[in-house]
Design a protein around this motif. Structure first.
Motif, PDB file in Angstrom:
ATOM      1  N   GLU A  93      18.146  38.889  71.807  1.00  0.00           N
ATOM      2  CA  GLU A  93      18.108  38.728  70.355  1.00  0.00           C
ATOM      3  C   GLU A  93      18.916  39.824  69.679  1.00  0.00           C
ATOM      4  OE1 GLU A  93      14.197  38.017  68.696  1.00  0.00           O
ATOM      5  OE2 GLU A  93      13.433  37.739  70.729  1.00  0.00           O
ATOM      6  N   LYS A  94      19.440  39.493  68.499  1.00  0.00           N
ATOM      7  CA  LYS A  94      20.254  40.446  67.759  1.00  0.00           C
ATOM      8  C   LYS A  94      19.699  40.650  66.353  1.00  0.00           C
ATOM      9  CE  LYS A  94      24.618  39.516  70.172  1.00  0.00           C
ATOM     10  NZ  LYS A  94      26.048  39.165  70.028  1.00  0.00           N
ATOM     11  N   THR A  95      20.011  41.803  65.800  1.00  0.00           N
ATOM     12  CA  THR A  95      19.646  42.102  64.423  1.00  0.00           C
ATOM     13  C   THR A  95      20.618  41.383  63.490  1.00  0.00           C
ATOM     14  OG1 THR A  95      21.075  44.036  64.325  1.00  0.00           O
ATOM     15  CG2 THR A  95      18.840  44.364  65.165  1.00  0.00           C
ATOM     16  N   PRO A  96      20.299  41.311  62.183  1.00  0.00           N
ATOM     17  CA  PRO A  96      21.243  40.686  61.233  1.00  0.00           C
ATOM     18  C   PRO A  96      22.635  41.305  61.259  1.00  0.00           C
ATOM     19  CG  PRO A  96      19.098  40.966  60.216  1.00  0.00           C
ATOM     20  CD  PRO A  96      19.027  41.653  61.546  1.00  0.00           C
ATOM     21  N   SER A  97      22.713  42.579  61.659  1.00  0.00           N
ATOM     22  CA  SER A  97      24.022  43.235  61.723  1.00  0.00           C
ATOM     23  C   SER A  97      24.757  42.963  63.026  1.00  0.00           C
ATOM     24  CB  SER A  97      23.850  44.747  61.548  1.00  0.00           C
ATOM     25  OG  SER A  97      23.043  45.273  62.584  1.00  0.00           O
ATOM     26  N   GLY A  98      24.114  42.244  63.963  1.00  0.00           N
ATOM     27  CA  GLY A  98      24.772  41.885  65.207  1.00  0.00           C
ATOM     28  C   GLY A  98      24.452  42.771  66.386  1.00  0.00           C
ATOM     29  N   ASP A  99      23.590  43.791  66.191  1.00  0.00           N
ATOM     30  CA  ASP A  99      23.222  44.674  67.288  1.00  0.00           C
ATOM     31  C   ASP A  99      22.095  44.046  68.109  1.00  0.00           C
ATOM     32  OD1 ASP A  99      25.042  46.614  66.439  1.00  0.00           O
ATOM     33  OD2 ASP A  99      23.576  47.467  65.033  1.00  0.00           O
ATOM     34  N   LEU A 100      22.154  44.258  69.414  1.00  0.00           N
ATOM     35  CA  LEU A 100      21.093  43.759  70.272  1.00  0.00           C
ATOM     36  C   LEU A 100      19.786  44.479  69.967  1.00  0.00           C
ATOM     37  CD1 LEU A 100      22.881  43.473  73.748  1.00  0.00           C
ATOM     38  CD2 LEU A 100      22.034  41.590  72.333  1.00  0.00           C
ATOM     39  N   ILE A 101      18.701  43.724  69.953  1.00  0.00           N
ATOM     40  CA  ILE A 101      17.380  44.300  69.752  1.00  0.00           C
ATOM     41  C   ILE A 101      16.894  44.855  71.076  1.00  0.00           C
ATOM     42  CG2 ILE A 101      14.985  43.817  69.160  1.00  0.00           C
ATOM     43  CD1 ILE A 101      15.971  41.669  67.276  1.00  0.00           C
ATOM     44  N   SER A 102      16.527  46.134  71.088  1.00  0.00           N
ATOM     45  CA  SER A 102      16.074  46.776  72.315  1.00  0.00           C
ATOM     46  C   SER A 102      14.562  46.907  72.308  1.00  0.00           C
ATOM     47  CB  SER A 102      16.713  48.165  72.453  1.00  0.00           C
ATOM     48  OG  SER A 102      16.195  48.841  73.580  1.00  0.00           O
ATOM     49  N   ASP A 103      13.940  46.603  73.438  1.00  0.00           N
ATOM     50  CA  ASP A 103      12.498  46.785  73.554  1.00  0.00           C
ATOM     51  C   ASP A 103      12.154  47.959  74.462  1.00  0.00           C
ATOM     52  OD1 ASP A 103      13.334  45.725  75.932  1.00  0.00           O
ATOM     53  OD2 ASP A 103      11.640  44.332  76.140  1.00  0.00           O
ATOM     54  N   GLU A 104      13.170  48.744  74.839  1.00  0.00           N
ATOM     55  CA  GLU A 104      12.964  49.943  75.639  1.00  0.00           C
ATOM     56  C   GLU A 104      13.794  51.086  75.052  1.00  0.00           C
ATOM     57  OE1 GLU A 104      11.005  50.618  78.097  1.00  0.00           O
ATOM     58  OE2 GLU A 104      10.332  48.676  78.870  1.00  0.00           O
ATOM     59  N   PRO A 105      13.364  52.329  75.274  1.00  0.00           N
ATOM     60  CA  PRO A 105      14.166  53.459  74.792  1.00  0.00           C
ATOM     61  C   PRO A 105      15.423  53.632  75.633  1.00  0.00           C
ATOM     62  CG  PRO A 105      12.333  54.256  76.090  1.00  0.00           C
ATOM     63  CD  PRO A 105      12.140  52.766  75.953  1.00  0.00           C
ATOM     64  N   LEU A 106      16.321  54.442  75.149  1.00  0.00           N
ATOM     65  CA  LEU A 106      17.571  54.693  75.860  1.00  0.00           C
ATOM     66  C   LEU A 106      17.998  56.129  75.608  1.00  0.00           C
ATOM     67  CD1 LEU A 106      19.925  53.539  77.560  1.00  0.00           C
ATOM     68  CD2 LEU A 106      21.074  53.000  75.397  1.00  0.00           C
ATOM     69  N   LEU A 107      18.416  56.819  76.676  1.00  0.00           N
ATOM     70  CA  LEU A 107      18.929  58.184  76.575  1.00  0.00           C
ATOM     71  C   LEU A 107      20.338  58.198  77.144  1.00  0.00           C
ATOM     72  CD1 LEU A 107      18.475  61.169  75.919  1.00  0.00           C
ATOM     73  CD2 LEU A 107      17.397  61.441  78.160  1.00  0.00           C
ATOM     74  N   GLU A 108      21.309  58.535  76.308  1.00  0.00           N
ATOM     75  CA  GLU A 108      22.718  58.548  76.701  1.00  0.00           C
ATOM     76  C   GLU A 108      23.227  59.979  76.781  1.00  0.00           C
ATOM     77  OE1 GLU A 108      25.238  55.307  74.902  1.00  0.00           O
ATOM     78  OE2 GLU A 108      23.597  55.341  73.437  1.00  0.00           O
ATOM     79  N   ILE A 109      24.009  60.266  77.818  1.00  0.00           N
ATOM     80  CA  ILE A 109      24.613  61.590  77.989  1.00  0.00           C
ATOM     81  C   ILE A 109      26.045  61.525  77.467  1.00  0.00           C
ATOM     82  CG2 ILE A 109      25.195  63.414  79.623  1.00  0.00           C
ATOM     83  CD1 ILE A 109      22.187  62.844  79.274  1.00  0.00           C
ATOM     84  N   MET A 110      26.350  62.390  76.520  1.00  0.00           N
ATOM     85  CA  MET A 110      27.677  62.388  75.908  1.00  0.00           C
ATOM     86  C   MET A 110      28.644  63.331  76.626  1.00  0.00           C
ATOM     87  SD  MET A 110      26.606  60.217  73.857  1.00  0.00           S
ATOM     88  CE  MET A 110      28.155  59.922  73.016  1.00  0.00           C
ATOM     89  N   GLU A 111      28.185  64.543  76.913  1.00  0.00           N
ATOM     90  CA  GLU A 111      29.043  65.489  77.616  1.00  0.00           C
ATOM     91  C   GLU A 111      28.207  66.621  78.190  1.00  0.00           C
ATOM     92  OE1 GLU A 111      31.763  66.833  74.614  1.00  0.00           O
ATOM     93  OE2 GLU A 111      30.428  68.447  73.959  1.00  0.00           O
TER      94      GLU A 111
END
Length: 707
Positions: free
Chosen positions: A206-224
């Motif tokens: 599913e996506k939000t009205p802006s087109g982003d996917l709806i996430s049901d789990e957290p996410l941690l991203e490493i940038m550098e």
């Protein structure tokens, strides 16, 4: 005593039973950890010696062994007759569990350790003399395990920018890591707990009205990742389905040396449906788990989410994996138990959040700087294994001082009456545990009213524990009119369950936070011991009569109901992944495991039981303990003639299926009232309250418990 006498050489699974046999073993063995460990803060112990159990650190033996504690364990399995293996079995007097899937050879008897050892006699003699010399020279030292000085501790400096409305945050952390192993290393490992996914997980489409996917789990991203000294980029990789951050340093870190790195990251948390967090959802989930025996696992969203105006960040940053000698504990497994396994560290955490958002952490805020539309809160903490954060618009707190420890209750305004009761219970429990177990390395404890999902009644972190808001019930309030009658009739049961849970989560600050363990492999060490500690609180705060009632309802009753619903008796010493759901986990680990400690107390008597527990606590505080440490502490404290019985008591509860005999069999009358076993495999009615409303008090007492 002659060599053919029964007490001369104990069987592998038993302890020496005579004074002469005890003396022979004492004079010919090395403590397992003295040989195997390379942790500089780990004390030497000779568990058979009641006066010389805790002595100097194993650091003085570094030149005698070039293998870490964990590698020694693996080598021991392959080469059973080596000196460390014989020392381990003889000193502790039991069968150690094989690790990493390897099975040791089976020897019926132990012969003389030095004669059986493949280590040469001269070397063994030198090692033995050195160990005994170190033991005698340090007998007068303070036996308590002291925290490392600040300059020798792991340290995190974290800056988070919290966007409460968008459920996102940006962060940068500076980590000082010290190599406590025997060899140089150029690789560091961090766990990314928000990225854990249960087997078979499929992300929503599913996506939000802006087109982003709806996430049901957290996410941690490493940038550098960069070197803190000069800002130079450091290569890194994400392993184990992006749950492990592997950092490849440009230069190896020598033993006892330190390195500082900076990690830039960002994260998101999901919005949890409030319907998943209500009391009705908790009770229905417990009934469903009992009837269907469905498999459950803890999810990352369970402790990293936003719901009902509250955001919880249980482990929102890259967290160093725990380490034993030169080996990292890299593996993370999804199960019904806890996942966090970390080393104690110091923290300096700064959080930027909108001014209307209150931010709480394991310690009281040290400074608050006001900016345009935002506040910058700074927290300083020592010797914590993690750093959980709770934020919300309307959160409030009250606190009290107990000895040197501040105890806080953090809550939403509509739960004020219950939160004050929580604070009172927590203060009483803290007094009991401080007197019985010893002082804590942390100086504050927070208990949070948090909207946890129905598979979780509580969540424990270092210095901070959360209890499901669903159980913060004021039965005198008007909102209770909308609750089903079977639950409204259970006021006493719900209030008793809340009291038990408060005592339980406070105890986790000793068992899990101060004394660390691997909760995935040996959950009895924290979960069962904390549950037994709640029984201790009842005994010392309310007397024997109420303690007996609590034991029957909170421990025996959970196991008996589980068996009545057709659950199989299991060994309490299994890994967390082997339990199907919270119902089974509560019955076997939390209840059956806790009853093992009650059996040990009755066997040894209060004086020796609490002496053993205090020794275990002081020797392993701020370390990562295992079952051998616990068992060894109790065997060491027991009289010579009791040691075999103590060992067999551990085996009976942890390694055998005697629950019906020791606790109680299934309840046939309740089974008949519930329509079991005919309904045991059937799906429950949609309205479970219609099916079970008239079953009786016992059923509802168990179904409304916090698990």
């Amino acid at each position: 005593m002659k060599k053919h006498d029964p007490g001369y050489y104990p069987k592998l699974g038993e302890a020496p039973t005579s004074d002469r046999g005890l003396e022979l073993w004492r004079c010919s063995i090395l403590n397992r950890k003295a040989v195997a460990s390379s942790s500089p803060g780990l004390p030497l112990r000779l568990p058979w010696d009641c006066e010389q159990r805790d002595h100097s650190t194993a650091k003085q033996l570094h030149h005698l062994t070039d293998e870490s504690k964990r590698r020694n364990r693996l080598a021991v399995v392959k080469q059973r007759n080596s000196l460390p293996r014989v020392a381990e079995a003889a000193t502790l007097g039991w069968k150690s569990q094989p690790r990493c899937g390897l099975s040791p050879k089976r020897n019926r008897y132990l012969v003389s350790p030095l004669a059986q050892s493949r280590v040469s006699q001269p070397i063994a003699s030198i090692v033995l003399l050195l160990v005994l010399g170190l033991t005698l020279s340090t007998a007068a030292r303070n036996q308590n395990h002291q925290p490392l000085p600040p300059e020798k501790r792991l340290r995190y400096q974290i800056h988070l920018i919290l966007d409460f409305e968008s459920r996102t945050y940006d962060g940068i952390e500076r980590v000082r890591w010290i190599n406590r192993g025997d060899h140089p290393t150029s690789t560091l490992f961090f766990h990314l707990y928000p990225n854990i996914r249960f087997p078979g997980y499929t992300p929503p489409t599913e996506k939000t009205p802006s087109g982003d996917l709806i996430s049901d789990e957290p996410l941690l991203e490493i940038m550098e990742v960069r070197a803190a000294s000069n800002g130079a980029p450091i290569p890194f990789a994400l392993d184990d389905q992006e749950t492990t951050l592997r950092i490849n340093l440009r230069d190896a870190v020598a033993p006892s040396a330190a390195v500082e790195i900076e990690i830039k990251f960002k994260g998101t948390v999901p919005e949890i449906d409030p319907e998943e967090t209500g009391l009705l959802a908790h009770v229905v989930q417990q009934v469903s788990a009992a009837i269907r025996s469905t498999r459950e696992v803890r999810r990352a969203r369970d402790t990293n989410f936003r719901c009902r105006g509250v955001m919880m960040l249980g482990a929102a940053y890259p967290l160093l994996a725990a380490r034993s000698g030169d080996d990292w504990f890299r593996r993370i497994e999804s199960s019904i138990g806890d996942a966090l396994m970390t080393d104690a560290s110091d923290y300096e955490v700064t959080i930027d959040a909108p001014r209307i958002i209150a931010v709480y952490a394991p310690v009281p805020v040290q400074t608050v700087q006001q900016k345009e539309g935002a506040n910058t809160s700074t927290f300083m903490a020592e010797n914590l294994r993690d750093f959980a954060i709770v934020a919300g618009r309307d959160l409030r707190s009250e606190e009290k001082q107990v000895g040197e420890v501040i105890i806080r209750s953090i809550f939403r305004p509509d739960h004020e009456a219950t939160a004050r009761r929580v604070l009172s219970i927590a203060g009483d429990a803290l007094r009991v545990y401080l007197a019985r177990f010893g002082p804590l390395p942390m100086k504050s404890i927070s208990i949070v009213d948090a909207p946890l999902v129905s598979t979780m009644g509580s969540a424990e972190f270092a210095g901070l524990s959360a209890i499901a808001s669903a159980f913060y019930i004021d039965f005198d309030s008007s909102t209770m009119r909308n609750m089903p009658e079977p639950i409204r009739e259970q006021r006493a049961s719900v209030e008793d369950s809340l009291e038990w849970t408060v005592a339980h989560v406070v105890a986790h600050q000793w068992w899990g936070a101060a004394v660390g363990n691997d909760p995935g492999r040996e959950p009895v060490l924290d979960e069962a011991l904390a549950n037994w500690s709640a029984l201790l609180y009842y005994r010392e705060s309310h007397g024997e009569q109420q303690a007996a009632s609590a034991l029957e309802e909170q421990l025996r009753g959970v196991y008996k109901l589980y068996r009545t619903f057709g659950g199989d008796d299991m060994e309490a010493g299994r890994a967390a992944r082997e339990y199907r759901n919270s119902f089974q986990y509560a019955a076997i680990v939390a209840s059956k495991g806790a009853l093992m400690f009650e059996a040990l107390r009755k066997l040894l008597g209060d004086e020796k039981f609490f002496a053993a527990l205090r020794d275990y606590y002081h020797a392993n505080s701020l370390e990562v303990a295992d079952m051998d440490d616990l068992r060894g502490a109790f065997i060491a404290e027991a009289a010579v003639e009791q040691r075999r019985t103590v060992n067999r008591t551990f085996d009976r509860w942890l390694s055998s299926k005697r629950g019906d005999e020791d606790i109680g069999p299934p309840d046939p009358k309740l089974a008949a009232d519930l329509g079991l076993p005919a309904r045991a495999t059937a799906k429950p009615d949609r309205n479970v309250f219609t099916a079970f409303a008239k079953v009786g008090k016992f059923f509802w007492q168990q179904m409304t418990k916090i698990r």
